[in-house]
Design an enzyme around this catalytic site. Structure first.
Site, PDB file in Angstrom:
ATOM      1  N   HIS A 157       0.757  -1.249   0.000  1.00  0.00           N
ATOM      2  CA  HIS A 157       0.000   0.000   0.000  1.00  0.00           C
ATOM      3  C   HIS A 157       0.789   1.301   0.000  1.00  0.00           C
ATOM      4  CE1 HIS A 157      -3.655  -2.260   0.390  1.00  0.00           C
ATOM      5  NE2 HIS A 157      -3.189  -2.880   1.462  1.00  0.00           N
TER       6      HIS A 157
ATOM      7  N   HIS B 272      -3.429  -2.964   8.088  1.00  0.00           N
ATOM      8  CA  HIS B 272      -4.503  -3.202   7.126  1.00  0.00           C
ATOM      9  C   HIS B 272      -5.069  -1.862   6.677  1.00  0.00           C
ATOM     10  CE1 HIS B 272      -8.055  -4.899   5.241  1.00  0.00           C
ATOM     11  NE2 HIS B 272      -8.821  -4.132   5.989  1.00  0.00           N
TER      12      HIS B 272
END
Length: 150
Positions: free
Chosen positions: A38, A141
Site C-alpha cells: 500500500h 490493514h
C-alpha cells in the site's frame, strides 16, 4: 552418559533457536506486508502511466501468475511515518484509525470480469483520508479511504 544427554539437549535447543531466528529474518511482518502492498512514496512513475496499477501490483507481488487478481488495491503516496502517525489517532466506532489530513493516493480497481492474470486495472488519482487498523502502533490493514469534508 548424563553429560551426553545434556549436550544433545543443548544442541537441539540451539538449532531450534537458530531456525526460529532464520524464519523470522526471511518472514514478512504484517506491517512489512502493509508497506509492500500500500505505500508508494515517492510515487513511482512508470513509462506507461495508464499501466501504473498493473506494473505496481506485479512489482510488489500483489498479483502473480497462478493467483486470482486482487479486485481493488490502494497505493498511498505519503511517507510511511504519516500512516504510522494515524495509529495514534482516536479510533472510530469500528476500531479504525484515520489520517488527520488527506493524502495523495492511487486507487486501483479490476476492470472487466477477468479474475486471473493478466490483470487489467482502472487507476484513479485521489486526495483522501486513509483508514487503517493498527497492531502495536503500526498500520497492518488499509480499511478504506474517504474524501475530505468540503
Amino acid at each position: 552418559m548424563a553429560l551426553g544427554k545434556v549436550l544433545m539437549a543443548g544442541w537441539a535447543l540451539c538449532m531450534a533457536l537458530l531456525l526460529a531466528t532464520l524464519a523470522g529474518a526471511v518472514g514478512e511482518t504484517r506491517y512489512d506486508k502493509f508497506l509492500r502492498q500500500h505505500v508508494d512514496y515517492p510515487r513511482t512513475f512508470t513509462l506507461a502511466a495508464h499501466r501504473y496499477c498493473e506494473t505496481m501490483l506485479a512489482r510488489r507481488r500483489v498479483t502473480a501468475p497462478g493467483r486470482p487478481c486482487k479486485p481493488t488495491n490502494t497505493f498511498v503516496h505519503a511517507p510511511a511515518r504519516d500512516l504510522v502517525a494515524a495509529c495514534s489517532q482516536m479510533p472510530d466506532a469500528e476500531g479504525f484509525h484515520s489520517t488527520p489530513t488527506a493524502m495523495g493516493l492511487t486507487a486501483c480497481r479490476l476492470r472487466g470480469g477477468n479474475t486471473r492474470p493478466p490483470c487489467t486495472y482502472q487507476a484513479r488519482q485521489l486526495q483522501h483520508h486513509v483508514r487503517v487498523s493498527c497492531v502495536g502502533g503500526l498500520p497492518v490493514h488499509l480499511a478504506g479511504t474517504y474524501a475530505p469534508l468540503q
